[in-house]
Write a protein that holds these residues in place. Structure first.
Motif, mmCIF file in Angstrom:
data_model
loop_
_atom_site.group_PDB
_atom_site.id
_atom_site.type_symbol
_atom_site.label_atom_id
_atom_site.label_comp_id
_atom_site.label_asym_id
_atom_site.label_seq_id
_atom_site.Cartn_x
_atom_site.Cartn_y
_atom_site.Cartn_z
ATOM 1 N N ARG B 214 -33.801 -16.192 -35.424
ATOM 2 C CA ARG B 214 -32.670 -15.827 -35.733
ATOM 3 C C ARG B 214 -32.658 -15.800 -33.560
ATOM 4 O O ARG B 214 -32.551 -14.842 -33.532
ATOM 5 C CB ARG B 214 -32.315 -14.458 -35.950
ATOM 6 C CG ARG B 214 -31.795 -14.322 -37.855
ATOM 7 C CD ARG B 214 -31.227 -12.729 -37.912
ATOM 8 N NE ARG B 214 -30.963 -12.854 -39.342
ATOM 9 C CZ ARG B 214 -30.184 -13.771 -39.805
ATOM 10 N NH1 ARG B 214 -29.435 -13.955 -39.536
ATOM 11 N NH2 ARG B 214 -30.541 -14.217 -41.454
ATOM 12 N N LEU B 215 -31.093 -16.076 -33.611
ATOM 13 C CA LEU B 215 -30.578 -16.267 -31.501
ATOM 14 C C LEU B 215 -29.546 -14.534 -32.061
ATOM 15 O O LEU B 215 -29.097 -14.327 -32.839
ATOM 16 C CB LEU B 215 -29.908 -17.321 -31.523
ATOM 17 C CG LEU B 215 -30.404 -18.131 -31.601
ATOM 18 C CD1 LEU B 215 -29.709 -20.081 -31.048
ATOM 19 C CD2 LEU B 215 -31.260 -18.097 -30.194
ATOM 20 N N PRO B 216 -29.723 -14.150 -30.941
ATOM 21 C CA PRO B 216 -28.885 -13.077 -30.544
ATOM 22 C C PRO B 216 -27.557 -13.090 -30.494
ATOM 23 O O PRO B 216 -27.014 -14.334 -30.524
ATOM 24 C CB PRO B 216 -29.256 -12.731 -28.836
ATOM 25 C CG PRO B 216 -29.957 -13.333 -28.655
ATOM 26 C CD PRO B 216 -30.477 -14.666 -29.510
ATOM 27 N N GLY B 217 -27.093 -12.086 -31.679
ATOM 28 C CA GLY B 217 -25.037 -12.018 -31.816
ATOM 29 C C GLY B 217 -25.479 -13.402 -32.869
ATOM 30 O O GLY B 217 -23.858 -13.483 -33.434
ATOM 31 N N ALA B 218 -26.046 -13.531 -33.250
ATOM 32 C CA ALA B 218 -26.347 -15.167 -34.416
ATOM 33 C C ALA B 218 -25.257 -14.174 -35.781
ATOM 34 O O ALA B 218 -25.590 -13.095 -35.639
ATOM 35 C CB ALA B 218 -27.070 -15.526 -34.757
ATOM 36 N N PRO B 219 -24.570 -14.668 -36.355
ATOM 37 C CA PRO B 219 -24.062 -13.968 -37.562
ATOM 38 C C PRO B 219 -25.211 -13.809 -38.788
ATOM 39 O O PRO B 219 -26.671 -14.375 -38.634
ATOM 40 C CB PRO B 219 -23.166 -15.292 -38.377
ATOM 41 C CG PRO B 219 -23.382 -16.256 -37.329
ATOM 42 C CD PRO B 219 -24.351 -15.840 -36.541
ATOM 43 N N GLU B 220 -24.407 -12.675 -39.533
ATOM 44 C CA GLU B 220 -25.693 -12.132 -40.543
ATOM 45 C C GLU B 220 -26.131 -12.858 -41.744
ATOM 46 O O GLU B 220 -24.734 -13.860 -41.889
ATOM 47 C CB GLU B 220 -25.157 -11.033 -41.583
ATOM 48 C CG GLU B 220 -25.510 -9.667 -40.616
ATOM 49 C CD GLU B 220 -25.484 -8.355 -41.207
ATOM 50 O OE1 GLU B 220 -25.305 -8.340 -42.283
ATOM 51 O OE2 GLU B 220 -25.189 -7.724 -40.043
ATOM 52 N N GLY B 221 -26.651 -12.956 -42.228
ATOM 53 C CA GLY B 221 -27.066 -14.179 -43.595
ATOM 54 C C GLY B 221 -27.766 -15.332 -43.328
ATOM 55 O O GLY B 221 -27.849 -15.769 -41.755
ATOM 56 N N VAL B 222 -27.389 -16.098 -43.977
ATOM 57 C CA VAL B 222 -27.962 -17.300 -43.376
ATOM 58 C C VAL B 222 -27.301 -18.710 -42.586
ATOM 59 O O VAL B 222 -27.879 -19.413 -42.614
ATOM 60 C CB VAL B 222 -28.270 -18.983 -45.001
ATOM 61 C CG1 VAL B 222 -29.121 -17.886 -46.494
ATOM 62 C CG2 VAL B 222 -27.144 -18.713 -45.756
ATOM 63 N N LYS B 223 -25.725 -17.602 -42.341
ATOM 64 C CA LYS B 223 -25.638 -18.443 -41.612
ATOM 65 C C LYS B 223 -25.892 -18.848 -40.235
ATOM 66 O O LYS B 223 -25.771 -18.547 -38.730
ATOM 67 C CB LYS B 223 -23.788 -18.503 -41.661
ATOM 68 C CG LYS B 223 -23.845 -19.211 -43.336
ATOM 69 C CD LYS B 223 -22.210 -19.753 -43.673
ATOM 70 C CE LYS B 223 -21.355 -20.045 -44.657
ATOM 71 N NZ LYS B 223 -20.109 -19.480 -45.067
ATOM 72 N N GLY B 224 -27.225 -17.973 -39.625
ATOM 73 C CA GLY B 224 -27.184 -16.711 -38.420
ATOM 74 C C GLY B 224 -28.776 -16.853 -38.351
ATOM 75 O O GLY B 224 -29.194 -16.968 -37.586
ATOM 76 N N ILE B 225 -29.446 -18.655 -38.844
ATOM 77 C CA ILE B 225 -30.308 -19.004 -38.327
ATOM 78 C C ILE B 225 -30.974 -20.007 -38.547
ATOM 79 O O ILE B 225 -29.875 -21.418 -38.278
ATOM 80 C CB ILE B 225 -30.996 -18.977 -40.122
ATOM 81 C CG1 ILE B 225 -31.615 -17.292 -41.192
ATOM 82 C CG2 ILE B 225 -32.771 -19.564 -40.202
ATOM 83 C CD1 ILE B 225 -31.458 -17.958 -42.026
ATOM 84 N N SER B 226 -31.369 -20.288 -36.979
ATOM 85 C CA SER B 226 -31.787 -21.238 -36.119
ATOM 86 C C SER B 226 -32.733 -21.718 -36.427
ATOM 87 O O SER B 226 -34.227 -20.935 -36.635
ATOM 88 C CB SER B 226 -31.622 -21.242 -34.702
ATOM 89 O OG SER B 226 -30.031 -21.054 -34.467
ATOM 90 N N LEU B 227 -33.433 -23.462 -35.823
ATOM 91 C CA LEU B 227 -35.058 -23.641 -36.297
ATOM 92 C C LEU B 227 -35.181 -23.903 -35.140
ATOM 93 O O LEU B 227 -34.739 -24.849 -34.090
ATOM 94 C CB LEU B 227 -34.764 -25.447 -37.277
ATOM 95 C CG LEU B 227 -35.943 -25.897 -37.951
ATOM 96 C CD1 LEU B 227 -36.763 -24.675 -38.180
ATOM 97 C CD2 LEU B 227 -35.580 -27.174 -38.266
ATOM 98 N N PHE B 228 -36.302 -23.977 -35.094
ATOM 99 C CA PHE B 228 -37.450 -23.899 -34.196
ATOM 100 C C PHE B 228 -38.751 -24.861 -33.821
ATOM 101 O O PHE B 228 -39.185 -24.033 -35.249
ATOM 102 C CB PHE B 228 -38.015 -22.498 -32.771
ATOM 103 C CG PHE B 228 -36.001 -22.018 -32.685
ATOM 104 C CD1 PHE B 228 -35.587 -22.018 -31.570
ATOM 105 C CD2 PHE B 228 -35.585 -20.986 -33.356
ATOM 106 C CE1 PHE B 228 -34.818 -21.251 -30.947
ATOM 107 C CE2 PHE B 228 -34.910 -20.178 -33.429
ATOM 108 C CZ PHE B 228 -33.930 -20.392 -31.826
ATOM 109 N N VAL B 229 -38.781 -25.934 -33.315
ATOM 110 C CA VAL B 229 -40.328 -26.153 -32.278
ATOM 111 C C VAL B 229 -40.962 -24.841 -32.193
ATOM 112 O O VAL B 229 -40.897 -24.405 -30.994
ATOM 113 C CB VAL B 229 -40.577 -27.192 -32.010
ATOM 114 C CG1 VAL B 229 -41.697 -27.360 -31.828
ATOM 115 C CG2 VAL B 229 -39.910 -28.852 -32.947
ATOM 116 N N VAL B 230 -42.227 -24.803 -32.932
ATOM 117 C CA VAL B 230 -43.507 -23.745 -31.556
ATOM 118 C C VAL B 230 -44.955 -24.085 -32.097
ATOM 119 O O VAL B 230 -45.515 -23.916 -32.838
ATOM 120 C CB VAL B 230 -42.599 -22.062 -31.943
ATOM 121 C CG1 VAL B 230 -44.297 -21.570 -31.579
ATOM 122 C CG2 VAL B 230 -41.821 -21.522 -32.323
ATOM 123 N N PRO B 231 -45.461 -24.883 -30.912
ATOM 124 C CA PRO B 231 -46.584 -25.478 -31.087
ATOM 125 C C PRO B 231 -47.791 -24.611 -30.998
ATOM 126 O O PRO B 231 -47.376 -24.063 -30.076
ATOM 127 C CB PRO B 231 -46.535 -26.949 -30.187
ATOM 128 C CG PRO B 231 -45.409 -26.409 -29.048
ATOM 129 C CD PRO B 231 -44.755 -25.294 -29.948
#
Lengths: 606, 606
Positions: B214-231
């Motif tokens: 989740r990014l800061p201030g993202a909406p609650e629930g599944v609509k506030g989830i982002s995807l990241f690459v972390v090697p």
């Protein structure tokens, strides 16, 4: 608390289905009324919950191990077994003459379920000892009985059943172990036995092996097998222990489950065990049980008791798995209820599919328990009823039900323990959770003491065809009588159960006719359908008892007794009708149409 | 040889059911005709049989282990993975632009089945890498794609999917891992992920974690989830590896099965991993994939691919278990045939119940394979067909079939691997035999990548109700068309299949109407029946493909092609009709009548 014995449900089954008060009118069982039952069950619950259940996970993580011919069991097992013997639990169902409690099976079966729920691996030692006691009671000389039984019934010595050899599993005709008569009336036994449960261990002073072997010149096949007692330590006439006998545990198996119970390879008569090595002439000293060449017949006595006991194991492990899953479902919070009845994520017990899984577990477990306790009551009446015709009738019913209790309850246990894993989601696959142990432990139950196919062949051959379907049809009439009572009730639950039972009973009778018509002319077709026939009959028999359970619960509810419990019993029965009895017609179709494809297949294409 | 790839059956499915020659007319698949398919499958068979399959038992006996934050895999795995990458197997279905082979799924699915049969644990690393590749292809920037994809497709780097957290399993709305934007456009990721398959290992130079946060201030629930690459190791612009990123494997799980595949707990951003400890400001450096807050959407792309792949795992482990059981049944001698056709004890493959078990295993496995390959063909057409309306139609069919391939094939795999144990009798319970490993390994398949209930909810909600039953009814029409063709045949097998399909289709349509009518008004009832609905639909869909298979095999038999094989395909289809399709009406009854008991039960009584 990892296990809570279902005492209330067991007493309900005894009162309402098994007629415990009628059993208490039989000679020898005068003290075995519901008050005795309740007292025994409550004491057993305390012991199994407090002493035995806590050892279950430890037994899986630190199983029995073998070193230099000796097996050491999981820490705590030996002390618990001492308490088990001292508490009189090994002797529950055995004759007072040799120190037992002489209780009816209807009561001892419930105690056995508890012991197995608490710890399947631990309980196996008691089950095998029970089997050995039964065989000696049936066929042992008075001298053998007096020497061995008191110490086995007290739990000081344990027993084993030595049937299987590498080449002889389901097919005992292939047994090769041999026994040579000695001048002093004893025998020397030579051979290798495998899969011997508790074949060696450190929980008792002595181990009494009951061994199938062939005498010189005995007929080939199963008619040439005799039964011998071969003690681990020789026993002098006063019961004191002497030298180590020439039987050696050469290894134990690395198994999928029930890891705490050692599964031994035993070598009889290779001259290497203990102090025997320096004696001239190896050979494990054995004593003939009963008459020559009748060993298999005596072993069947043990096996029938053991088969019933393994059926209880299925119920027991299912109960334990159910309790674990239900507790998890109340705790684990995940997702909002689909009906929007709660504002956020809820314990998963709120979700309809979890409820379906938990109810499947409960209905199957309680249903098989009801059938097992009703079967035990038939066994008690067959044993103790003063009228010979009643004994015969009850014995026939008992024998019809044993392959169902064994075959169906154990197949059921695999469905239920698998659902137990599923309810846990990803955590179910992690060993620390405990659900996986029940799943692994249960997997042996459809195999040992006769695979499901062996039970099914027994149901088809000895229990259905041999009397021309008489007992099978009498069973169907019992079902029809329950249907008639259900139809007179107003409730949806009773109507649903009546309808599913009727459909199931008609399917059953159709299959019985089909089996009888083809048994001689087309045995391949009949035996291709034998396991589906066992499952169908097991499902119907459980439905029969849950139909009776539903009637009783409605009566008790109307009388104002324990309404929450009675309501749950009614719902469980209805669930069973709509979710399990619904499987019956499909099995009928598979049996009556399903043999064509099997018979058509070329042998090399299987 | 412990595994022989079923190349002939796979090619039969491709030719007769998937229409591989039609797929080869689609743009981009011009080289993907049956000759290519055959060449690829035969090469894959050699590789998986010779290199991967022999490592399967070793992986179970000497699983991956964790020490000081590093996971070491079973000896031989790292070298085999290198060969897997060098052979081009990781890139089979991926775009040529990034070094892949760009083959249709219809072919790559068969190869994936082989890899999984050879070694379920090993194959998981490839499956997860495929999923990560798919997600980057779907949503990654051109820069991310160019930096990561060539090395993932070559097998030099592997990928993971980081969804689950201790409190967030099926319910991703509960994800708490957070990502903080940095001035340089990167993010710092903090949180704990569990159940991360191949979350750490020693088989590749780098591991590309795809992480939901989740990014800061993202909406609650599944609509506030982002995807990241972390090697695992930071990657410089030229693709060389830099410092160790702040992601640490803090432990791996002790599991029931798939023991060789490490299941990691990953800690992101606690500042303790590698050389990060001495830097100011902990945090795992990550790169946003696609747009903010659309992570779940992208992850669904991976999950759909992964769900299909897990369905293949079910087929794969069932095939391996079947081969092991069939080989044992030919060797193990026990008991005389019931029809007296041989004078003494025979290999157990002669016994009708063993034949029933082996045919159940074969029919279920081949049936699910047929469905999976047909689904892959729909996926290929959905992807590559030049006409938009065809793409839409094929995509809708593919999406309808994915929960069936995943849900039904994996439930099937548990039945089949359990039968694999049962065929072995007592030996099946001994770990050295290998049947138990398949049984344990298979148990995860109905759980990960969405439990069977999650698949069932998808089938009910997104795949049946959302379009008002349109795709479901179109599917039923496809079944009806096969019935019509079958009815025109003379054979008993075709008639039996036609009749069972008709009964099954009618039951299916009844359930679809029931679901549509109650979805809004009584969601608890609908979701109480969702898993039975998935099983029913899966059984019917497999029957549909086996009906087509029967028609094709009759045609080929009439043409004189490979008569023994074609006859066995006909018999397998008929067996399926009479033994598996017969289960459908009972499921219908459970769905339409079975919710009452579930809804009635008081919450505390489950």
């Amino acid at each position: 608390m990892t296990y809570q014995a279902p005492v209330k449900d067991m007493l309900f089954c005894m009162n309402e289905l098994a007629g415990i008060e009628r059993i208490a009118t039989l000679p020898g069982f005068e003290d075995a009324g519901i008050d005795t039952a309740q007292a025994v069950l409550e004491e057993c619950a305390r012991f199994t919950e407090g002493v035995i259940a806590p050892l279950n996970a430890a037994g899986d993580r630190q199983p029995s191990w073998w070193q230099d011919g000796r097996v050491t069991t999981t820490p705590g097992f030996a002390d618990a077994y001492r308490q088990f013997g001292e508490g009189g639990w090994q002797g529950l169902q055995h004759p007072a003459e040799f120190g037992g409690q002489a209780l009816p099976r209807t009561i001892s079966a419930a105690c056995a379920e508890m012991l197995n729920s608490a710890n399947l691996s631990f309980a196996l030692c008691a089950i095998l000892t029970d089997g050995a006691i039964e065989a000696l009671l049936t066929a042992g000389s008075q001298a053998l009985k007096e020497l061995y039984l008191p110490r086995m019934i007290s739990g000081e010595w344990t027993g084993t059943m030595n049937l299987t050899e590498p080449q002889a599993g389901s097919d005992l005709a292939l047994v090769r172990t041999r026994a040579e008569p000695q001048r002093d009336g004893t025998y020397k036994v030579f051979g290798t036995k495998i899969f011997i449960t508790y074949g060696d261990h450190d929980m008792a002073q002595n181990i009494v092996h009951l061994v199938l072997a062939r005498l010189p010149g005995a007929p080939e096949g199963v008619k040439g097998i005799s039964l011998f007692v071969v003690p681990k330590f020789l026993v002098s006439a006063d019961g004191t222990l002497g030298e180590r006998n020439d039987v050696q545990c050469v290894s134990i198996e690395h198994k999928l489950g029930i890891k705490a119970s050692p599964t031994a390879v035993l070598q009889f008569g290779d001259g290497t065990a203990g102090s025997i090595a320096d004696r001239s002439g190896a050979g494990a000293i054995g004593y003939l049980v009963g008459e020559e060449n009748r060993g298999l017949e005596y072993m069947f006595v043990m096996m029938n008791a053991a088969r019933y006991a393994v059926g209880l194991q299925g119920i027991a492990v299912a109960e334990r798995a159910r309790q674990l899953a239900a507790a998890y479902a109340r705790e684990r919070v995940q997702s909002r209820p689909v009906d929007g009845s709660l504002p956020g994520a809820a314990p998963i017990v709120h979700h309809p599919d979890v409820q379906r899984m938990l109810l499947t577990m409960r209905a199957q477990t309680e249903g098989c328990r009801a059938l097992a306790i009703a079967a035990a009551a038939a066994g008690d009446a067959a044993h103790a009823h003063p009228q010979a015709d009643v004994r015969r009738r009850e014995q026939a019913l008992y024998e019809f039900l044993v392959p169902l209790v064994k075959g169906y309850s154990t197949e059921m246990s695999q469905e239920v323990t698998s659902l137990g894993v599923q309810v846990h989601g990803g955590m179910g696959f992690i060993e620390e959770t405990g659900a996986a142990q029940h799943y692994r432990d249960a997997r042996i139950l459809t195999i040992y003491e006769g695979t499901t196919a062996i039970q099914a062949n027994d149901l088809v051959g000895r229990k259905t065809v041999r009397d021309g379907g008489a007992v099978a049809r009498a069973f169907a009439e019992e079902v029809a009588a329950v249907e008639a009572q259900l139809r007179q009730r107003d409730s949806d639950a009773a109507q649903a159960m009546a309808q599913r039972l009727a459909v199931g009973r008609e399917a059953f009778l159709e299959v019985v006719d089909w089996v009888l018509a083809r048994f001689k002319s087309d045995p391949n077709a009949v035996f291709a359908g034998s396991v589906p026939y066992l499952l169908l009959t097991g499902q119907l028999a459980v439905g029969w008892q849950l139909g009776r359970s539903l009637l009783a619960a409605e009566d008790r509810l109307a009388a104002g007794d324990d309404p929450a419990f009675m309501r749950s019993k009614i719902t469980v029965a209805r669930f069973y009708a709509d979710h399990i009895l619904t499987r019956v017609p499909g099995l009928r179709d598979s049996i009556v149409s399903g043999s064509e494809a099997i018979v058509e297949m070329a042998l090399e294409d299987f």
